[in-house]
Write an enzyme that holds these catalytic residues in place. Structure first.
Site, PDB file in Angstrom:
ATOM      1  N   ILE A  65       0.844  -1.205   0.000  1.00  0.00           N
ATOM      2  CA  ILE A  65       0.000   0.000   0.000  1.00  0.00           C
ATOM      3  C   ILE A  65       0.878   1.254   0.000  1.00  0.00           C
ATOM      4  CG2 ILE A  65      -1.908   1.185   1.169  1.00  0.00           C
ATOM      5  CD1 ILE A  65      -2.571  -1.625   2.405  1.00  0.00           C
ATOM      6  N   LEU A  86      13.106  -3.064   3.799  1.00  0.00           N
ATOM      7  CA  LEU A  86      13.044  -4.008   2.672  1.00  0.00           C
ATOM      8  C   LEU A  86      12.841  -5.456   3.118  1.00  0.00           C
ATOM      9  CD1 LEU A  86      15.652  -2.595   0.112  1.00  0.00           C
ATOM     10  CD2 LEU A  86      13.217  -2.158   0.286  1.00  0.00           C
ATOM     11  N   GLY A  89       9.271  -5.264   1.390  1.00  0.00           N
ATOM     12  CA  GLY A  89       9.083  -4.307   0.291  1.00  0.00           C
ATOM     13  C   GLY A  89      10.100  -4.519  -0.819  1.00  0.00           C
ATOM     14  N   SER A 169      -6.294  -0.983  10.848  1.00  0.00           N
ATOM     15  CA  SER A 169      -6.896  -2.137  10.184  1.00  0.00           C
ATOM     16  C   SER A 169      -8.280  -2.426  10.754  1.00  0.00           C
ATOM     17  CB  SER A 169      -5.995  -3.337  10.430  1.00  0.00           C
ATOM     18  OG  SER A 169      -6.677  -4.528  10.126  1.00  0.00           O
ATOM     19  N   TYR A 193      -2.306  -9.176  15.966  1.00  0.00           N
ATOM     20  CA  TYR A 193      -2.153  -8.172  14.898  1.00  0.00           C
ATOM     21  C   TYR A 193      -3.127  -7.006  15.145  1.00  0.00           C
ATOM     22  CZ  TYR A 193      -2.879  -5.880  10.447  1.00  0.00           C
ATOM     23  OH  TYR A 193      -3.038  -4.923   9.471  1.00  0.00           O
ATOM     24  N   LYS A 197      -2.501  -2.992  16.466  1.00  0.00           N
ATOM     25  CA  LYS A 197      -2.965  -1.819  15.709  1.00  0.00           C
ATOM     26  C   LYS A 197      -3.826  -0.923  16.609  1.00  0.00           C
ATOM     27  CE  LYS A 197      -1.187  -2.342  11.611  1.00  0.00           C
ATOM     28  NZ  LYS A 197      -0.368  -1.320  10.972  1.00  0.00           N
ATOM     29  N   PHE A 221     -10.016  -2.085   5.217  1.00  0.00           N
ATOM     30  CA  PHE A 221     -10.665  -3.384   5.074  1.00  0.00           C
ATOM     31  C   PHE A 221      -9.757  -4.218   4.158  1.00  0.00           C
ATOM     32  CE2 PHE A 221     -14.502  -3.353   7.651  1.00  0.00           C
ATOM     33  CZ  PHE A 221     -14.278  -2.133   8.257  1.00  0.00           C
ATOM     34  N   ASN A 222     -10.276  -5.013   3.227  1.00  0.00           N
ATOM     35  CA  ASN A 222      -9.366  -5.911   2.500  1.00  0.00           C
ATOM     36  C   ASN A 222      -8.712  -5.224   1.307  1.00  0.00           C
ATOM     37  OD1 ASN A 222     -11.039  -7.648   4.211  1.00  0.00           O
ATOM     38  ND2 ASN A 222      -9.943  -9.298   3.179  1.00  0.00           N
ATOM     39  N   HIS A 242      -3.373 -14.306   1.130  1.00  0.00           N
ATOM     40  CA  HIS A 242      -4.617 -13.605   0.826  1.00  0.00           C
ATOM     41  C   HIS A 242      -5.412 -14.284  -0.276  1.00  0.00           C
ATOM     42  CE1 HIS A 242      -2.626 -10.281   3.063  1.00  0.00           C
ATOM     43  NE2 HIS A 242      -3.808 -10.368   3.640  1.00  0.00           N
ATOM     44  N   ARG A 274     -16.214 -10.355   2.755  1.00  0.00           N
ATOM     45  CA  ARG A 274     -15.232  -9.297   3.015  1.00  0.00           C
ATOM     46  C   ARG A 274     -15.480  -8.107   2.089  1.00  0.00           C
ATOM     47  NH1 ARG A 274     -14.723 -12.055   6.602  1.00  0.00           N
ATOM     48  NH2 ARG A 274     -12.902 -13.049   7.549  1.00  0.00           N
ATOM     49  N   ASP A 338     -11.323 -16.198  11.910  1.00  0.00           N
ATOM     50  CA  ASP A 338     -11.981 -15.496  10.802  1.00  0.00           C
ATOM     51  C   ASP A 338     -13.410 -15.082  11.166  1.00  0.00           C
ATOM     52  OD1 ASP A 338     -10.236 -15.229   8.728  1.00  0.00           O
ATOM     53  OD2 ASP A 338     -10.826 -17.071   7.696  1.00  0.00           O
TER      54      ASP A 338
HETATM   55  N1  UDP Z   1      -9.836 -17.450   2.297  1.00  0.00           N
HETATM   56  C1  UDP Z   1     -10.139 -18.706   1.779  1.00  0.00           C
HETATM   57  N2  UDP Z   1      -9.156 -19.429   1.190  1.00  0.00           N
HETATM   58  C2  UDP Z   1      -7.884 -18.970   1.092  1.00  0.00           C
HETATM   59  C3  UDP Z   1      -7.573 -17.688   1.605  1.00  0.00           C
HETATM   60  C4  UDP Z   1      -8.580 -16.958   2.203  1.00  0.00           C
HETATM   61  O1  UDP Z   1     -11.278 -19.170   1.843  1.00  0.00           O
HETATM   62  O2  UDP Z   1      -7.027 -19.685   0.554  1.00  0.00           O
HETATM   63  C5  UDP Z   1     -10.905 -16.653   2.911  1.00  0.00           C
HETATM   64  C6  UDP Z   1     -10.618 -16.258   4.350  1.00  0.00           C
HETATM   65  O3  UDP Z   1     -11.094 -17.245   5.218  1.00  0.00           O
HETATM   66  C7  UDP Z   1     -11.382 -14.945   4.454  1.00  0.00           C
HETATM   67  C8  UDP Z   1     -11.360 -14.366   3.056  1.00  0.00           C
HETATM   68  O4  UDP Z   1     -10.990 -15.441   2.200  1.00  0.00           O
HETATM   69  O5  UDP Z   1     -12.727 -15.194   4.790  1.00  0.00           O
HETATM   70  C9  UDP Z   1     -10.346 -13.262   2.900  1.00  0.00           C
HETATM   71  O6  UDP Z   1      -9.130 -13.715   3.450  1.00  0.00           O
HETATM   72  P1  UDP Z   1      -7.783 -12.907   3.326  1.00  0.00           P
HETATM   73  O7  UDP Z   1      -6.700 -13.737   3.963  1.00  0.00           O
HETATM   74  O8  UDP Z   1      -7.580 -12.497   1.911  1.00  0.00           O
HETATM   75  O9  UDP Z   1      -8.052 -11.574   4.148  1.00  0.00           O
HETATM   76  P2  UDP Z   1      -8.529 -11.349   5.673  1.00  0.00           P
HETATM   77  O10 UDP Z   1     -10.000 -11.074   5.593  1.00  0.00           O
HETATM   78  O11 UDP Z   1      -8.177 -12.543   6.465  1.00  0.00           O
HETATM   79  O12 UDP Z   1      -7.763 -10.140   6.079  1.00  0.00           O
END
Ligand code: UDP
Length: 374
Positions: A65, A86, A89, A169, A193, A197, A221-222, A242, A274, A338
């Site tokens: 970001i 780094l 990054g 976050s 985490y 924050k 958010f995401n 991710h 999300r 989650d």
């Molecule tokens: N997720 C998933 N399979 C994966 C990676 C992520 O189903 O291989 C789901 C995860 O459980 C969450 C959503 O995708 O509900 C987004 O996850 P991510 O790790 O991208 O971001 P987060 O919301 O955890 O910050």
């Protein structure tokens, strides 16, 4: 001019109260006596807090970001210095900004940088950001996100730099009670985490009252998407956690399938929802936050999300649509920690800063796909 006796009394008083003291006349304070350094920093911070922002220190400016924001800052002619160790990054991502390789655990380096460069504001992106790693190794998260952050704000206060934009976050909320979530919702982070924050947000609040440090904390958010034409995007060799990069890896055949973490949530299709926000929209929010600090002091908090949520299955569908490829998937167990649904109420940033997301899910996925294929 003070006579020798008064000066010697002042020295004695300083020996007893090295941070300064008040001279009280008839029960009410009439003078504050400060060490010269504190007086200078106070004058500097008064001058800085009303100055137009031009020169900015960006910690973590070589990261995902941070690098997109640095590009936008440079496009708008801000003078930018990036400080990045780094660890995650990429040096080439800072473009034509001045680059200093270093870590904010190095307090001498921070003092030197603040002394040599006269910053008007700081954007603080540098952080450890993996939820599962934070659960396994909280010490690392307290060290970089809290101790490192304190080193940074202490160096700022010392140098009289009093404006900060902080990368917070949505993880500060934990399992939300209501959806979409507004900034006033209770914060109960479910992992170190998010906890670190939130802890730093609180530090900023107290530093505002005590040292005049003004800040905007942006609760992301995401974050997703990329700017491939500028060579910018998430770190493809590191981002194996991710959802979008993972689904794209499956589309490219780099992995055999995508595992969906749970389909028994209380959502329309049972998978997690999300709020995916394009990294360029996040970058734009940072510039607006800077502008806010030019006119308003104090501590401000904003959600940065689109207000529209997508389930894991909807993301996979959209990736198939954009890439034209079949994506094998399997339903797995829930991932620990989650929340089922994380969607922003972002009315506050829209109303107060005039921010509006410009990119939809399709452009998020298209730009990520172009980046991942490169
Ligand atoms: N997720 C998933 N399979 C994966 C990676 C992520 O189903 O291989 C789901 C995860 O459980 C969450 C959503 O995708 O509900 C987004 O996850 P991510 O790790 O991208 O971001 P987060 O919301 O955890 O910050």
């Amino acid at each position: 001019m003070l006579d020798n006796k008064t000066i010697s009394e002042l020295y004695q008083a300083f020996a007893a109260s090295p941070n300064g003291f008040l001279i009280v006349d008839s029960g009410s304070p009439s003078f504050a006596v400060l060490p010269y350094k504190a007086y200078k920093a106070l004058r500097q911070s008064q001058a800085n807090s009303s100055k137009k922002i031009n020169k900015i220190l960006v910690t973590g400016g070589a990261g995902y970001i941070g690098s997109h924001t640095v590009r936008l800052l440079r496009e708008q002619n801000y003078e930018v210095v990036v400080l990045d160790n780094l660890s995650t990054g990429r040096g080439e991502a800072v473009g034509d900004a001045k680059f200093i390789e270093g870590d904010f655990s190095d307090r001498d380096l921070l003092d030197r940088v603040f002394l040599e460069e006269r910053f008007d504001a700081v954007m603080h992106f540098a952080a450890s950001i993996k939820v599962d790693e934070s659960v396994a190794n909280p010490a690392k998260y307290y060290e970089s996100n809290v101790v490192g952050g304190i080193n940074l704000v202490n160096a700022m206060v010392k140098a009289g730099v009093v404006r900060l934009v902080f990368s917070s976050s949505a993880a500060v909320y934990g399992e939300p009670q209501i959806s979409p979530i507004g900034e006033e919702s209770v914060c109960h982070p479910t992992n170190p985490y998010g906890e670190t924050k939130l802890c730093f947000e609180n530090i900023l609040k107290w530093y505002s009252g005590a040292y005049g440090l003004s800040s905007v904390s942006l609760r992301y958010f995401n974050a997703a998407g990329a700017l491939p034409e500028a060579g910018l995007g998430y770190n493809r060799s590191l981002d194996h956690t991710h959802l979008i990069p993972r689904v794209l890896d499956a589309a490219l055949g780099k992995t055999s399938e995508i595992e969906v973490f749970g389909n028994d949530y209380d959502t329309s299709d049972g998978t997690c929802i999300r709020d995916y926000v394009h990294v360029l929209d996040l970058a734009a929010a940072h510039i607006l936050a800077l502008t806010k600090l030019e006119t308003d002091s104090g501590t401000h908090i904003y959600n940065v999300g689109t207000g529209r949520g997508y389930s894991v299955l909807e993301i996979i569908d959209e990736v198939m649509e954009v890439t034209g490829r079949m994506i094998p998937m399997k339903i797995g167990a829930r991932r620990a920690g989650d929340p089922g649904r994380l969607v922003a109420n972002s009315q506050k940033i829209q109303r107060e800063l005039g921010w509006k997301p410009e990119y939809d899910l399709k452009s998020i996925i298209q730009s990520s796909w172009d980046w991942q294929k490169q």
